[in-house]
Design an enzyme around this catalytic site. Structure first.
Site, mmCIF file in Angstrom:
data_model
loop_
_atom_site.group_PDB
_atom_site.id
_atom_site.type_symbol
_atom_site.label_atom_id
_atom_site.label_comp_id
_atom_site.label_asym_id
_atom_site.label_seq_id
_atom_site.Cartn_x
_atom_site.Cartn_y
_atom_site.Cartn_z
ATOM 1 N N HIS A 285 10.808 -19.800 -6.512
ATOM 2 C CA HIS A 285 11.646 -19.883 -7.725
ATOM 3 C C HIS A 285 13.097 -20.110 -7.268
ATOM 4 O O HIS A 285 13.378 -21.060 -6.554
ATOM 5 C CB HIS A 285 11.414 -18.592 -8.517
ATOM 6 C CG HIS A 285 11.929 -18.579 -9.923
ATOM 7 N ND1 HIS A 285 12.440 -19.666 -10.569
ATOM 8 C CD2 HIS A 285 12.003 -17.555 -10.843
ATOM 9 C CE1 HIS A 285 12.795 -19.327 -11.802
ATOM 10 N NE2 HIS A 285 12.545 -18.054 -11.988
ATOM 11 N N HIS A 324 7.318 -29.066 -9.316
ATOM 12 C CA HIS A 324 7.672 -28.199 -10.441
ATOM 13 C C HIS A 324 6.459 -28.028 -11.336
ATOM 14 O O HIS A 324 5.683 -28.962 -11.503
ATOM 15 C CB HIS A 324 8.829 -28.815 -11.249
ATOM 16 C CG HIS A 324 9.547 -27.820 -12.077
ATOM 17 N ND1 HIS A 324 9.124 -27.475 -13.327
ATOM 18 C CD2 HIS A 324 10.639 -27.062 -11.809
ATOM 19 C CE1 HIS A 324 9.935 -26.549 -13.801
ATOM 20 N NE2 HIS A 324 10.873 -26.275 -12.908
ATOM 21 N N ASP A 380 16.667 -27.376 -6.987
ATOM 22 C CA ASP A 380 17.101 -26.705 -5.769
ATOM 23 C C ASP A 380 17.265 -27.635 -4.571
ATOM 24 O O ASP A 380 17.757 -27.208 -3.529
ATOM 25 C CB ASP A 380 16.088 -25.604 -5.393
ATOM 26 C CG ASP A 380 16.122 -24.468 -6.395
ATOM 27 O OD1 ASP A 380 17.236 -24.069 -6.767
ATOM 28 O OD2 ASP A 380 15.056 -24.000 -6.811
HETATM 29 N N1 CMC Z 1 5.321 -29.418 -0.983
HETATM 30 C C1 CMC Z 1 4.069 -29.851 -0.723
HETATM 31 N N2 CMC Z 1 3.050 -29.819 -1.597
HETATM 32 C C2 CMC Z 1 3.322 -29.305 -2.798
HETATM 33 C C3 CMC Z 1 4.591 -28.840 -3.162
HETATM 34 C C4 CMC Z 1 5.627 -28.911 -2.200
HETATM 35 N N3 CMC Z 1 6.861 -28.491 -2.474
HETATM 36 N N4 CMC Z 1 4.569 -28.382 -4.426
HETATM 37 C C5 CMC Z 1 3.307 -28.553 -4.855
HETATM 38 N N5 CMC Z 1 2.553 -29.121 -3.874
HETATM 39 C C6 CMC Z 1 1.140 -29.511 -3.954
HETATM 40 C C7 CMC Z 1 0.239 -28.295 -3.974
HETATM 41 O O1 CMC Z 1 -0.141 -27.937 -2.667
HETATM 42 C C8 CMC Z 1 -0.920 -28.796 -4.790
HETATM 43 O O2 CMC Z 1 -1.697 -29.647 -3.987
HETATM 44 P P1 CMC Z 1 -3.313 -29.682 -4.143
HETATM 45 O O3 CMC Z 1 -3.553 -30.223 -5.526
HETATM 46 O O4 CMC Z 1 -3.793 -30.559 -3.058
HETATM 47 O O5 CMC Z 1 -3.776 -28.254 -4.017
HETATM 48 C C9 CMC Z 1 -0.264 -29.669 -5.853
HETATM 49 O O6 CMC Z 1 0.948 -30.138 -5.239
HETATM 50 C C10 CMC Z 1 0.059 -28.938 -7.138
HETATM 51 O O7 CMC Z 1 0.904 -27.842 -6.825
HETATM 52 P P2 CMC Z 1 0.794 -26.407 -7.454
HETATM 53 O O8 CMC Z 1 1.110 -25.405 -6.383
HETATM 54 O O9 CMC Z 1 -0.499 -26.248 -8.194
HETATM 55 O O10 CMC Z 1 1.958 -26.460 -8.512
HETATM 56 P P3 CMC Z 1 2.601 -25.241 -9.270
HETATM 57 O O11 CMC Z 1 2.981 -25.720 -10.598
HETATM 58 O O12 CMC Z 1 1.718 -24.038 -9.205
HETATM 59 O O13 CMC Z 1 3.893 -24.877 -8.376
HETATM 60 C C11 CMC Z 1 6.070 -24.904 -7.497
HETATM 61 C C12 CMC Z 1 5.163 -25.300 -8.674
HETATM 62 C C13 CMC Z 1 7.513 -25.182 -7.870
HETATM 63 C C14 CMC Z 1 5.931 -23.398 -7.233
HETATM 64 C C15 CMC Z 1 5.660 -25.712 -6.247
HETATM 65 O O14 CMC Z 1 5.823 -27.083 -6.506
HETATM 66 C C16 CMC Z 1 6.428 -25.304 -5.019
HETATM 67 O O15 CMC Z 1 6.049 -24.351 -4.344
HETATM 68 N N6 CMC Z 1 7.567 -26.013 -4.679
HETATM 69 C C17 CMC Z 1 8.401 -25.628 -3.570
HETATM 70 C C18 CMC Z 1 9.291 -24.481 -3.982
HETATM 71 C C19 CMC Z 1 10.420 -24.934 -4.897
HETATM 72 O O16 CMC Z 1 11.095 -25.922 -4.655
HETATM 73 N N7 CMC Z 1 10.648 -24.130 -5.971
HETATM 74 C C20 CMC Z 1 11.726 -24.386 -6.918
HETATM 75 C C21 CMC Z 1 11.217 -24.702 -8.296
HETATM 76 S S1 CMC Z 1 12.499 -25.357 -9.375
HETATM 77 C C22 CMC Z 1 13.631 -24.054 -9.567
HETATM 78 C C23 CMC Z 1 13.129 -22.966 -10.431
HETATM 79 O O17 CMC Z 1 13.307 -23.028 -11.636
HETATM 80 O O18 CMC Z 1 12.534 -22.026 -9.905
#
Ligand code: CMC
Length: 446
Positions: A285, A324, A380
């Site tokens: 986050h 996201h 971010d």
């Molecule tokens: N790098 C590599 N792969 C990723 C990433 C990433 N940053 N984000 C998602 N994926 C992949 C994930 O592994 C999954 O792949 P698969 O379908 O093969 O299993 C797919 O994309 C879908 O991801 P998810 O984890 O199901 O997506 P989510 O909606 O649960 O998570 C997230 C969203 C923001 C937590 C995630 O994208 C992430 O961890 N990003 C990195 C951390 C980050 O930058 N966070 C800031 C968010 S914006 C500021 C705020 O408001 O918090």
């Protein structure tokens, strides 16, 4: 059919069926059909409860870990269209607010629903300015932290501690009390953040200067040294104000869900805000901005980006600042931040990590792995580079997210409290643990 059967066969005068805002569900276990109303493209989970195999059955529930497809509230504060990359506060596009508004005006908008007139804005700024000081005991409290304590840890505990100073905060159903705590929270967040920072440096605390703007005063409390009067650089002051506008609210994200959930127990707003700051601290986050910088430092050079991307694709690590839950397109905040970054770099000199960040973005936007998963830079990705160029240490980055998000949290907390449909948050579970069994005395356990 069990519900709403009266509207089920309704026809227009020419005999064509009326389009019905309902959903028909057939339970193949019993062969029974149910018709449930659709409102705003949504069915009520409680309407599923009538679906039972027999009268003793508890009834159907929906299972949605991590709330991927569950609306937990009706809100009128922030609108996001994740596919189109749209973000609006109270209907106003984020791009217009970032260009024309100030953080304090935007905070008023989020909390009151309308932009303030001149007098309202003046009064609002006056009240916030007159709640920037903190009790001297809080200084002593901050002194108790170790020199290398993370400022987010200090923020969580100090904001929670405010509840022990303001007993009137418990009166959450009084509009007057909520207003007072709102002034205090928005006013004191920068002071506590700056004091936490100065504590880690072992430098004396700088008291608030109410002649300065909200971001200008924060810069004063953080960076003032021997000047008799601190004058913030207008480019940096405006850059910080824009970043604050962009971070002010973001509908039902993790920390907002936390303040609504914790606040639903009717605890005071300081305790609820402390919980929200804790949620924001996590690297997935608001802690992501700090992690992006650590990642760019770890990559080290543009030449090493392809190798790093290979590791990301192999699932060994994440490309922090990408992806996201809601945006499946470029985060509109990231676009504005990229522009602000160049304005700051023009003044402070280009951040050497920028080239690495741009190369990560270039490769990711073309690579099948990221394209297929619709992973774009989020808010971010570039903020850390700006904050670093402005002179903030990495550990302060999430704090710079928490300060402006306070107005959004309080707006959402208040909306939750005033919503007659909301009650204490209490999800259900699917229990798959052991059935009933007899207690085994310790000497008989294997
Ligand atoms: N790098 C590599 N792969 C990723 C990433 C990433 N940053 N984000 C998602 N994926 C992949 C994930 O592994 C999954 O792949 P698969 O379908 O093969 O299993 C797919 O994309 C879908 O991801 P998810 O984890 O199901 O997506 P989510 O909606 O649960 O998570 C997230 C969203 C923001 C937590 C995630 O994208 C992430 O961890 N990003 C990195 C951390 C980050 O930058 N966070 C800031 C968010 S914006 C500021 C705020 O408001 O918090």
């Amino acid at each position: 059919m069990d519900s709403l059967t009266s509207t089920a066969n309704a026809k227009k005068t020419d005999g064509t069926p009326l389009s019905r805002e309902t959903l028909t569900i057939t339970d193949n276990r019993t062969g029974k059909s149910y018709e449930v109303p659709i409102t705003h493209g949504t069915i009520r989970a409680m309407d599923l409860r009538q679906i039972k195999t027999d009268p003793s059955d508890f009834g159907m529930m929906s299972y949605d870990p991590a709330f991927n497809n569950t609306a937990a509230c009706i809100s009128r504060i922030t609108y996001i269209d994740g596919d189109k990359g749209i973000l609006r506060y109270r209907g106003y596009p984020i791009e217009e607010l970032a260009e024309k508004s100030t953080y304090l005006e935007t905070a008023f908008l989020l909390l009151h629903g309308e932009l303030p007139n001149e007098k309202q804005l003046k009064d609002w700024a006056w009240h916030i300015g007159h709640h920037t000081f903190i009790h001297e005991s809080i200084k002593k409290f901050l002194d108790g932290f170790h020199y290398d304590a993370h400022p987010m840890g200090m923020m969580i505990s100090t904001i929670a501690a405010l509840s022990t100073f303001y007993h009137d905060a418990k009166d959450i159903l009084s509009e007057e009390s909520r207003q007072k705590q709102t002034y205090r929270l928005i006013g004191k967040m920068p002071t506590i953040a700056a004091f936490a920072y100065r504590h880690t440096l072992g430098m004396p605390f700088v008291y608030p200067d109410n002649e300065l703007s909200y971001p200008g005063n924060l810069l004063n409390m953080l960076f003032r040294t021997t000047e008799t009067r601190y004058r913030p650089n207008p480019t940096l002051e405006r850059a910080l104000d824009i970043l604050f506008i962009l971070h002010a609210d973001h509908e039902q994200n993790c920390s907002t869900n936390v303040i609504r959930g914790v606040g639903s127990s009717h605890v005071d707003p300081y305790s609820a805000t402390a919980a929200a700051i804790a949620a924001l601290y996590g690297p997935l986050h608001g802690g992501a901005n700090e992690e992006v910088l650590r990642m760019l430092l770890e990559i080290g050079s543009v030449q090493k980006v392809p190798d790093f991307i290979k590791r990301v694709k192999a699932g060994e690590t994440k490309l922090m600042g990408f992806g996201h839950r809601v945006y499946k397109n470029y985060d509109p905040r990231a676009r504005i931040i990229k522009r602000v970054a160049y304005e700051v770099f023009e003044l402070m000199g280009k951040n050497p990590l920028l080239e690495i960040a741009l190369e990560c973005e270039r490769i990711a936007l073309e690579d099948e792995y990221f394209v297929k998963r619709k992973l774009y830079p989020n808010v971010d990705f570039y903020t850390g580079l700006i904050y670093q160029s402005m002179g903030f240490p990495m550990t302060m980055f999430p704090v710079l997210f928490a300060i402006p998000r306070t107005s959004g949290w309080i707006a959402q907390w208040q909306e939750m409290l005033l919503d007659p449909e909301q009650k204490i948050a209490r999800p259900r579970q699917i229990y798959l643990g052991s059935g009933a069994r007899d207690y085994v005395p310790i000497e008989k356990r294997s």
